[in-house]
Enzyme design. Structure first.
Site, PDB file in Angstrom:
ATOM      1  N   MET A   1     -15.538  11.551  13.495  1.00 31.09           N
ATOM      2  CA  MET A   1     -15.377  11.322  12.061  1.00 31.09           C
ATOM      3  C   MET A   1     -16.346  12.197  11.298  1.00 31.09           C
ATOM      4  SD  MET A   1     -13.102   8.999  11.415  1.00 31.09           S
ATOM      5  CE  MET A   1     -12.825   7.325  10.939  1.00 31.09           C
ATOM      6  N   CYS A   2     -15.961  12.550  10.229  1.00 33.08           N
ATOM      7  CA  CYS A   2     -16.813  13.369   9.354  1.00 33.08           C
ATOM      8  C   CYS A   2     -17.516  12.469   8.332  1.00 33.08           C
ATOM      9  CB  CYS A   2     -15.968  14.392   8.604  1.00 33.08           C
ATOM     10  SG  CYS A   2     -14.854  15.331   9.676  1.00 33.08           S
ATOM     11  N   ARG A   3     -18.281  13.084   7.515  1.00 35.06           N
ATOM     12  CA  ARG A   3     -18.920  12.392   6.391  1.00 35.06           C
ATOM     13  C   ARG A   3     -18.582  13.174   5.130  1.00 35.06           C
ATOM     14  NH1 ARG A   3     -20.616   7.554   7.833  1.00 35.06           N
ATOM     15  NH2 ARG A   3     -18.491   7.860   8.513  1.00 35.06           N
ATOM     16  N   VAL A  90     -19.234  17.239   5.806  1.00 32.44           N
ATOM     17  CA  VAL A  90     -19.709  17.817   7.068  1.00 32.44           C
ATOM     18  C   VAL A  90     -18.769  17.321   8.154  1.00 32.44           C
ATOM     19  CG1 VAL A  90     -22.119  18.170   6.424  1.00 32.44           C
ATOM     20  CG2 VAL A  90     -21.427  15.937   7.311  1.00 32.44           C
TER      21      VAL A  90
END
Ligand code: GLN
Length: 238
Positions: A1-3, A90
């Site tokens: 997962m990204c942020r 990110v």
């Protein structure tokens, strides 16, 4: 997962949202605090913002397949870039997805900027959309652009039904609105005096951060923040 992180408000320096906060995206790239899937977000980063000096507010993007913390060129320029509306992310690439700047959020149709935190089976997405990468997030973004952002809730609910394992956390902006969905991961909002932040996780320990429940749609505009449930399940169904 990204942020990911979005901003709508007064013009502020991009560094003040992305690089400077003690737990901002720069730190979340290597030490996220609330991430449920993946350990770090070292597979690239992107910042997209609306340029209020250009007519109509053109979306501008700076993306890279390298880790955010090592980009000294961006760190040098970011304090001089000011915007009233931004989507930044990110990336922790999903296994099998390409490692390239074009696979990195934010994606755009020329009017909206969009980030996807999650994963989706591309087989449930239409084959006909033109995406800038074969990455699932790029194809998902192209699908959402094609359906129109006013149908974001309906599109996410339909894709979630077609792929029950999907995680569909979207963040989108068009210069005057921020839209977000929660579908399988965290999201927080922060109402500041000068604007609103939506972020996968708080960038500091301010107690004013509010948790958005899962399977909800968040809309931010000049009138404020509204949060509404996404899955209107009929009574008696599971
Ligand atoms: N599936 C997307 C990718 O491969 C997003 C991954 C994520 O949310 N970590 O980039």
């Amino acid at each position: 997962m990204c942020r990911h992180l979005g901003w709508l408000g007064a013009p502020v320096a991009i560094s003040s949202l992305v690089l400077d906060p003690p737990q901002g995206l720069r730190v979340q790239a290597y030490a996220p605090r609330r991430q449920k899937h993946g350990l770090m977000n070292a597979d690239g980063w992107g910042v997209g913002f609306f340029d209020s000096l250009s007519q109509g507010g053109t979306p501008r993007r700076w993306r890279s397949a390298a880790p955010l913390w090592g980009d000294s060129s961006f760190a040098s320029i970011a304090p001089a870039l000011h915007t009233h509306c931004m989507v930044a992310a990110v990336r922790s690439a999903t296994v099998g997805m390409p490692l390239e700047a074009t696979a990195t959020a934010p994606f755009t149709d020329g009017r909206w900027l969009m980030s996807h935190n999650g994963v989706v089976d591309r087989a449930v997405l239409p084959l006909t959309v033109q995406a800038e990468s074969v990455c699932d997030s790029a194809v998902l973004a192209a699908t959402i652009f094609a359906n129109g952002l006013d149908a974001l809730g309906e599109t996410i609910t339909a894709i979630g039904a077609a792929d029950p394992g999907a995680r569909l956390n979207i963040l989108a902006a068009n210069g005057s609105r921020l839209l977000a969905t929660t579908w399988g991961d965290t999201l927080y909002s922060l109402r500041r005096d000068d604007g609103v932040v939506l972020a996968s996780e708080p960038y500091d320990d301010d107690p004013a951060w509010e948790d958005v429940p899962d399977r909800h749609l968040v809309q931010v505009d000049g009138g404020g923040v509204t949060v509404s449930p996404l899955d209107h399940k009929p009574k008696g169904s599971r």
